[in-house]
Design a protein around this motif. Structure first.
Motif, mmCIF file in Angstrom:
data_model
loop_
_atom_site.group_PDB
_atom_site.id
_atom_site.type_symbol
_atom_site.label_atom_id
_atom_site.label_comp_id
_atom_site.label_asym_id
_atom_site.label_seq_id
_atom_site.Cartn_x
_atom_site.Cartn_y
_atom_site.Cartn_z
ATOM 1 N N GLU A 4 0.830 -1.245 0.055
ATOM 2 C CA GLU A 4 -0.011 0.037 -0.007
ATOM 3 C C GLU A 4 0.893 1.404 -0.023
ATOM 4 O O GLU A 4 0.549 2.173 -0.714
ATOM 5 C CB GLU A 4 -0.926 0.013 1.289
ATOM 6 N N ARG A 5 1.713 1.381 0.870
ATOM 7 C CA ARG A 5 2.811 2.418 0.729
ATOM 8 C C ARG A 5 3.558 2.697 -0.687
ATOM 9 O O ARG A 5 3.588 3.662 -1.217
ATOM 10 C CB ARG A 5 3.822 2.235 1.689
ATOM 11 N N ALA A 6 3.775 1.344 -1.299
ATOM 12 C CA ALA A 6 4.578 1.451 -2.637
ATOM 13 C C ALA A 6 3.570 1.710 -3.626
ATOM 14 O O ALA A 6 3.805 2.674 -4.471
ATOM 15 C CB ALA A 6 4.902 0.075 -3.122
ATOM 16 N N MET A 10 3.881 5.248 -5.791
ATOM 17 C CA MET A 10 3.962 5.195 -7.456
ATOM 18 C C MET A 10 2.991 6.362 -7.832
ATOM 19 O O MET A 10 3.330 6.908 -8.706
ATOM 20 C CB MET A 10 3.397 3.915 -7.876
ATOM 21 N N ILE A 11 1.857 6.400 -7.240
ATOM 22 C CA ILE A 11 0.883 7.586 -7.842
ATOM 23 C C ILE A 11 1.541 8.959 -7.487
ATOM 24 O O ILE A 11 1.452 9.936 -8.294
ATOM 25 C CB ILE A 11 -0.431 7.346 -6.812
ATOM 26 N N LYS A 33 -4.886 -3.862 -7.426
ATOM 27 C CA LYS A 33 -3.777 -4.566 -7.052
ATOM 28 C C LYS A 33 -2.873 -4.949 -8.085
ATOM 29 O O LYS A 33 -2.803 -6.179 -8.567
ATOM 30 C CB LYS A 33 -4.021 -5.564 -5.857
ATOM 31 N N ARG A 34 -1.855 -3.984 -8.504
ATOM 32 C CA ARG A 34 -0.960 -4.335 -9.589
ATOM 33 C C ARG A 34 0.130 -5.521 -9.156
ATOM 34 O O ARG A 34 0.287 -6.097 -10.265
ATOM 35 C CB ARG A 34 -0.211 -2.923 -9.644
ATOM 36 N N GLU A 35 0.408 -5.640 -8.088
ATOM 37 C CA GLU A 35 1.317 -6.837 -7.802
ATOM 38 C C GLU A 35 0.809 -8.107 -8.134
ATOM 39 O O GLU A 35 1.690 -9.126 -8.205
ATOM 40 C CB GLU A 35 1.659 -6.648 -6.219
ATOM 41 N N THR A 48 7.435 -0.011 -9.715
ATOM 42 C CA THR A 48 8.856 0.671 -10.267
ATOM 43 C C THR A 48 8.290 1.274 -11.711
ATOM 44 O O THR A 48 7.428 0.983 -12.319
ATOM 45 C CB THR A 48 9.989 -0.333 -10.351
ATOM 46 N N ASP A 49 9.244 2.152 -12.012
ATOM 47 C CA ASP A 49 9.002 2.933 -13.243
ATOM 48 C C ASP A 49 9.521 2.242 -14.497
ATOM 49 O O ASP A 49 10.399 2.986 -15.010
ATOM 50 C CB ASP A 49 9.283 4.398 -13.135
#
Length: 216
Positions: A4-6, A10-11, A33-35, A48-49
């Motif tokens: 959630e922090r990640a 990201m945003i 939930k992208r993960e 990550t970008d």
């Protein structure tokens, strides 16, 4: 890892600096939930970008590109959406956050199965994953309010514009290396197509079989 922090970082650090401010888009990115849509071994890198490999030689677009796509397509409640190139299902999940339903077509049967499993794991129940060549058109569900090509093409097939509803939007990455144009096409009530280049980039090309071409 604190996902959630990640996701929040990201945003704030990737998405907003790329001029994505639509609250509906930001809500989708915060909720999906992208993960769950990257290989388990790469989940620490999900935010990550960068593009991430998802298998079968295919890659998941970086978050900022997905955000720009969502902002350009402006999905509304009630929209019926076709995605060509489902990959691991992550983009379909983002589209489905606002759409009535999404039909995601993936040419590779293993990736289609992967996308289906990931969407089920994420609790997304308004996406149908189909195995086939979406660039050849997908009659089930026409007309579509929005169509997304989630990879690069050198030209656009006529049939996809035929399957787009009046007022519908189509987003595609058109061209070839080293630069592709991320382009939004809008179909007027009279059936004309308006074109707007959103930005320049380079993305992996869609896998495809023989299909008709359309270019401006």
């Amino acid at each position: 890892m604190d996902f959630e922090r990640a996701r929040f970082n990201m945003i704030e650090q990737q998405i907003r600096p790329w001029d994505v401010f639509d609250p509906e888009v930001l809500e989708a990115l915060a909720s999906v939930k992208r993960e769950l849509f990257v290989p388990e071994a790469l989940r620490a890198q999900a935010f990550t970008d960068t593009e991430l490999p998802i298998g079968k030689g295919q890659r998941m677009l970086e978050p900022k590109l997905e955000a720009k796509i969502l902002q350009a397509l402006a999905i509304k409640p009630g929209d019926k959406v076709l995605e060509v190139g489902a990959g691991s299902g992550g983009m379909a999940a983002l589209l489905a956050h606002r759409a009535e339903w999404v039909r995601a077509v993936e040419i590779d049967p293993e990736l289609a199965a992967l996308a289906q499993r990931a969407l089920q794991s994420a609790g997304v129940d308004n996406v149908t994953v189909e195995q086939g060549d979406g660039l050849a058109g997908w009659p089930a569900g026409v007309p579509y309010d929005a169509i997304l090509l989630s990879g690069g093409v050198q030209e656009l097939p006529d049939v996809l514009f035929d399957q787009l509803a009046a007022g519908g939007r189509l987003f595609a990455f058109v061209g070839r290396a080293p630069v592709m144009q991320a382009t939004l096409y809008t179909k007027t009530a009279e059936g004309r197509i308006r074109k707007s280049v959103v930005f320049d980039t380079l993305v992996p090309e869609l896998r495809q079989s023989a299909h008709s071409g359309f270019s401006f």
